[in-house]
Design an enzyme around this catalytic site. Structure first.
Site, PDB file in Angstrom:
ATOM      1  N   CYS A   1       6.014  38.687  27.714  1.00 26.88           N
ATOM      2  CA  CYS A   1       7.252  39.503  27.517  1.00 26.88           C
ATOM      3  C   CYS A   1       7.191  40.489  28.512  1.00 26.88           C
ATOM      4  O   CYS A   1       5.829  41.138  28.915  1.00 26.88           O
ATOM      5  CB  CYS A   1       7.166  40.026  26.076  1.00 26.88           C
ATOM      6  SG  CYS A   1       8.691  40.896  25.605  1.00 26.88           S
TER       7      CYS A   1
ATOM      8  N   CYS B   1       6.508  47.054  24.317  1.00 26.50           N
ATOM      9  CA  CYS B   1       6.286  47.521  23.173  1.00 26.50           C
ATOM     10  C   CYS B   1       4.816  48.027  22.955  1.00 26.50           C
ATOM     11  O   CYS B   1       3.940  47.202  22.930  1.00 26.50           O
ATOM     12  CB  CYS B   1       6.747  46.680  21.570  1.00 26.50           C
ATOM     13  SG  CYS B   1       8.686  46.488  22.153  1.00 26.50           S
TER      14      CYS B   1
ATOM     15  N   CYS C   1       2.537  45.833  20.343  1.00 27.40           N
ATOM     16  CA  CYS C   1       2.498  44.401  20.309  1.00 27.40           C
ATOM     17  C   CYS C   1       1.644  43.927  21.258  1.00 27.40           C
ATOM     18  O   CYS C   1       1.688  44.146  22.393  1.00 27.40           O
ATOM     19  CB  CYS C   1       3.992  43.995  20.773  1.00 27.40           C
ATOM     20  SG  CYS C   1       4.339  42.256  20.621  1.00 27.40           S
TER      21      CYS C   1
ATOM     22  N   GLY D   1       8.094  36.898  23.663  1.00 26.58           N
ATOM     23  CA  GLY D   1       9.346  37.202  24.397  1.00 26.58           C
ATOM     24  C   GLY D   1      10.518  37.700  23.738  1.00 26.58           C
ATOM     25  O   GLY D   1      10.708  38.010  22.616  1.00 26.58           O
ATOM     26  N   GLU D   2      11.615  38.129  24.653  1.00 21.37           N
ATOM     27  CA  GLU D   2      12.729  38.964  24.164  1.00 21.37           C
ATOM     28  C   GLU D   2      13.746  37.851  24.134  1.00 21.37           C
ATOM     29  O   GLU D   2      14.421  37.419  25.446  1.00 21.37           O
ATOM     30  CB  GLU D   2      12.941  40.118  24.917  1.00 21.37           C
ATOM     31  CG  GLU D   2      14.302  40.773  24.706  1.00 21.37           C
ATOM     32  CD  GLU D   2      14.839  40.728  23.373  1.00 21.37           C
ATOM     33  OE1 GLU D   2      14.025  41.397  22.732  1.00 21.37           O
ATOM     34  OE2 GLU D   2      15.920  40.579  23.172  1.00 21.37           O
TER      35      GLU D   2
ATOM     36  N   SER E   1      15.722  37.905  16.928  1.00 24.20           N
ATOM     37  CA  SER E   1      15.380  39.277  16.779  1.00 24.20           C
ATOM     38  C   SER E   1      15.174  39.687  18.061  1.00 24.20           C
ATOM     39  O   SER E   1      14.707  39.306  19.186  1.00 24.20           O
ATOM     40  CB  SER E   1      13.908  39.086  16.226  1.00 24.20           C
ATOM     41  OG  SER E   1      13.531  40.512  16.127  1.00 24.20           O
TER      42      SER E   1
ATOM     43  N   SER F   1      14.661  45.153  16.515  1.00 26.19           N
ATOM     44  CA  SER F   1      13.372  46.156  16.098  1.00 26.19           C
ATOM     45  C   SER F   1      13.427  47.653  16.438  1.00 26.19           C
ATOM     46  O   SER F   1      13.546  47.819  17.546  1.00 26.19           O
ATOM     47  CB  SER F   1      12.174  45.266  16.972  1.00 26.19           C
ATOM     48  OG  SER F   1      12.130  44.170  16.684  1.00 26.19           O
ATOM     49  N   LEU F   2      13.597  48.188  15.456  1.00 26.49           N
ATOM     50  CA  LEU F   2      14.199  49.752  15.311  1.00 26.49           C
ATOM     51  C   LEU F   2      12.878  50.356  15.306  1.00 26.49           C
ATOM     52  O   LEU F   2      12.564  51.022  16.374  1.00 26.49           O
ATOM     53  CB  LEU F   2      14.873  49.780  13.908  1.00 26.49           C
ATOM     54  CG  LEU F   2      15.516  51.408  14.000  1.00 26.49           C
ATOM     55  CD1 LEU F   2      16.406  51.655  15.416  1.00 26.49           C
ATOM     56  CD2 LEU F   2      16.512  51.602  12.768  1.00 26.49           C
ATOM     57  N   HIS F   3      11.985  50.409  14.443  1.00 32.38           N
ATOM     58  CA  HIS F   3      10.801  51.139  14.428  1.00 32.38           C
ATOM     59  C   HIS F   3      10.658  52.415  14.494  1.00 32.38           C
ATOM     60  O   HIS F   3       9.607  53.100  14.220  1.00 32.38           O
ATOM     61  CB  HIS F   3       9.893  50.347  15.608  1.00 32.38           C
ATOM     62  CG  HIS F   3       9.709  48.913  15.481  1.00 32.38           C
ATOM     63  ND1 HIS F   3       9.650  48.183  14.545  1.00 32.38           N
ATOM     64  CD2 HIS F   3       9.628  48.145  16.599  1.00 32.38           C
ATOM     65  CE1 HIS F   3       9.465  47.000  14.663  1.00 32.38           C
ATOM     66  NE2 HIS F   3       9.451  46.806  15.980  1.00 32.38           N
TER      67      HIS F   3
ATOM     68  N   ASN G   1       0.231  44.684  12.166  1.00 32.07           N
ATOM     69  CA  ASN G   1      -0.921  43.684  12.581  1.00 32.07           C
ATOM     70  C   ASN G   1      -1.661  44.193  13.462  1.00 32.07           C
ATOM     71  O   ASN G   1      -1.186  43.931  14.724  1.00 32.07           O
ATOM     72  CB  ASN G   1      -0.543  42.364  12.484  1.00 32.07           C
ATOM     73  CG  ASN G   1       0.510  41.871  11.466  1.00 32.07           C
ATOM     74  OD1 ASN G   1      -0.259  41.860  10.158  1.00 32.07           O
ATOM     75  ND2 ASN G   1       1.619  41.588  11.678  1.00 32.07           N
TER      76      ASN G   1
HETATM   77  N1  SAH Z   1      11.191  40.529  21.288  1.00 36.26           N
HETATM   78  C1  SAH Z   1      11.919  40.465  19.799  1.00 36.26           C
HETATM   79  C2  SAH Z   1      11.068  39.355  19.218  1.00 36.26           C
HETATM   80  C3  SAH Z   1       9.777  39.822  18.774  1.00 36.26           C
HETATM   81  S1  SAH Z   1       9.848  39.595  17.000  1.00 36.26           S
HETATM   82  C4  SAH Z   1      11.885  41.717  19.179  1.00 36.26           C
HETATM   83  O1  SAH Z   1      11.340  42.905  19.620  1.00 36.26           O
HETATM   84  O2  SAH Z   1      12.561  41.811  18.126  1.00 36.26           O
HETATM   85  C5  SAH Z   1       8.531  40.001  16.273  1.00 36.26           C
HETATM   86  C6  SAH Z   1       8.536  41.392  15.235  1.00 36.26           C
HETATM   87  O3  SAH Z   1       7.436  41.836  15.163  1.00 36.26           O
HETATM   88  C7  SAH Z   1       9.382  42.504  15.966  1.00 36.26           C
HETATM   89  O4  SAH Z   1       9.934  43.436  15.282  1.00 36.26           O
HETATM   90  C8  SAH Z   1       8.142  43.219  16.694  1.00 36.26           C
HETATM   91  O5  SAH Z   1       8.483  44.657  16.897  1.00 36.26           O
HETATM   92  C9  SAH Z   1       7.267  43.237  15.532  1.00 36.26           C
HETATM   93  N2  SAH Z   1       6.030  43.277  16.058  1.00 36.26           N
HETATM   94  C10 SAH Z   1       5.320  43.318  17.053  1.00 36.26           C
HETATM   95  N3  SAH Z   1       3.959  43.614  17.203  1.00 36.26           N
HETATM   96  C11 SAH Z   1       3.743  43.815  15.828  1.00 36.26           C
HETATM   97  C12 SAH Z   1       2.540  44.066  15.189  1.00 36.26           C
HETATM   98  N4  SAH Z   1       1.548  44.197  15.923  1.00 36.26           N
HETATM   99  N5  SAH Z   1       2.243  44.251  13.823  1.00 36.26           N
HETATM  100  C13 SAH Z   1       3.495  44.060  13.194  1.00 36.26           C
HETATM  101  N6  SAH Z   1       4.752  43.724  13.630  1.00 36.26           N
HETATM  102  C14 SAH Z   1       4.846  43.719  15.060  1.00 36.26           C
END
Ligand code: SAH
Length: 363
Positions: free
Chosen positions: A111, A115, A118, A165-166, A197, A219-221, A296
């Site tokens: 990817c 982020c 991740c 991946g995205e 997603s 994925s807002l966060h 995670n």
């Molecule tokens: N690229 C896409 C697909 C990934 S989906 C996206 O960003 O949406 C996977 C989801 O898990 C996303 O919301 C991502 O932000 C979240 N994620 C990534 N790493 C994570 C982690 N270590 N713990 C929990 N969620 C995580």
């Protein structure tokens, strides 16, 4: 080079048979052989003429990625690592629940979005997956899990494009693969049960709305640009206001459609009551659901998951503000199959070391 029939959606398949001077219904016939009956060679397709089978054998193939690792989790989740033709590998995850079974599918090898929380990001980016490599994950999973016990039952009822991946940066191949997921001649999964997603690729969200009817997760966060810039660097290109405007356009005119906003719970980073209240305010006017994801961990992440109490407190504030909020249950973390733990093996190692240096600089 042979045409991999897994790369073709229904339209492509019809065009393919038209070019062979065959009737359009051959497309549906062959798709059913591949997706319903699991045929992997043309010899088995007994209702095609011998001549056609012979031509297909010469010109076409049904080529799947190779399964190199099968990791069953204590909770029934299963993760498979798949090797692609060029040596890259990707992961997919099967998540059974009492009322449904979800396959989490990868869209790219690695990817590029980086982020901060991740583990896929640390792999670097290698390339987009082909349609065949995306739909091939469903074909393989269906075979690996085994046939349903009851007639009409689907082995996989839901698909989430939430693996490596995205997806919206691999737009055409992802859309084609999702067409096959929904096509009755292939997987026949209902529209709402296929979810893309995205980390927030705004033009991709608009293009998706025009291309296909699927559920959208974002994925807002973080509730502010300052924080989201750090967690999801893509935010610098498409800031929150633009992202939410695209989400509202995605829902406009489609009854009952809501965007699911994913929000990873990071201890002391984005999990305070003030963050929750800011999120409520931010999402006012956008048809939304919230999915809280306990973070995670993975080696070297630099983050910790918020405590269960903090996650509950956050959820309660959102629910009191009338936002539908669900805390995502962590599945398969004992086999590193949970959100953000999928890594595969990406060929390009240079990029990986560059990324480490980059991460160190931010930290
Ligand atoms: N690229 C896409 C697909 C990934 S989906 C996206 O960003 O949406 C996977 C989801 O898990 C996303 O919301 C991502 O932000 C979240 N994620 C990534 N790493 C994570 C982690 N270590 N713990 C929990 N969620 C995580």
């Amino acid at each position: 080079m042979k045409t991999n029939l897994l790369d073709l959606n229904r339209r492509d398949m019809e065009a393919y048979f038209a070019a062979l001077d065959e009737k359009p219904f051959r497309a549906a016939q062959v798709m059913k052989w591949i997706y319903h009956r699991g045929a992997s060679d043309f010899e088995a397709m007994s209702d095609l003429s011998k001549v056609l089978r012979e031509r297909l054998r010469e010109q076409a193939e049904i080529r799947l990625p190779e399964v190199v690792l099968d990791s069953p989790s204590k909770d029934g989740t299963r993760k498979w690592m798949l090797r692609l033709d060029d040596g890259n590998s990707i992961e997919m995850v099967y998540i059974p629940e009492p009322d449904r079974a979800t396959l989490c599918v990868s869209s790219q090898a690695g990817c590029a979005l980086n982020c901060a929380f991740c583990s896929t990001a640390q792999q670097g980016y290698n390339r987009n997956l082909s349609t065949a490599e995306i739909i091939g994950q469903l074909v393989l999973a269906t075979r690996l899990i085994g046939l349903p016990k009851n007639r009409g039952e689907r082995v996989i009822s839901n698909v989430v494009m939430m693996g490596m991946g995205e997806p919206l940066l691999n737009f055409d191949n992802v859309v084609k693969a999702m067409e096959l997921m929904q096509d009755d001649n292939a997987f026949g999964i209902s529209r709402r049960r296929v979810t893309v997603s995205t980390a927030g690729v705004v033009p991709g969200i608009d293009a998706l709305r025009e291309a296909i009817d699927v559920s959208l997760a974002v994925s807002l966060h973080a509730p502010s640009d300052a924080l989201r810039d750090v967690l999801v660097p893509l935010n610098k290109k498409y800031p929150i206001a633009e992202l939410l405007a695209a989400c509202r356009r995605y829902c406009a005119g489609v009854p009952h459609r809501r965007v699911t906003f994913e929000y990873v719970m990071l201890d002391g980073v984005n999990d305070t009551p003030a963050h929750a209240r800011a999120l409520l305010k931010l999402l006012r006017g956008t048809p939304a659901k919230i999915n809280l994801i306990p973070f995670n961990d993975f080696p070297g992440s630099g983050y910790r998951c918020s405590s269960a109490q903090v996650i509950d407190r956050f959820r309660n504030i959102l629910m009191e503000g009338n936002l539908i909020t669900v805390t995502r249950k962590t599945r398969g973390d004992d086999i590193a199959a949970a959100c953000g733990q999928l890594v595969g093996e990406v060929q390009d190692r240079t990029r990986r070391s560059e990324k480490r240096i980059h991460l160190q600089r931010i930290a």
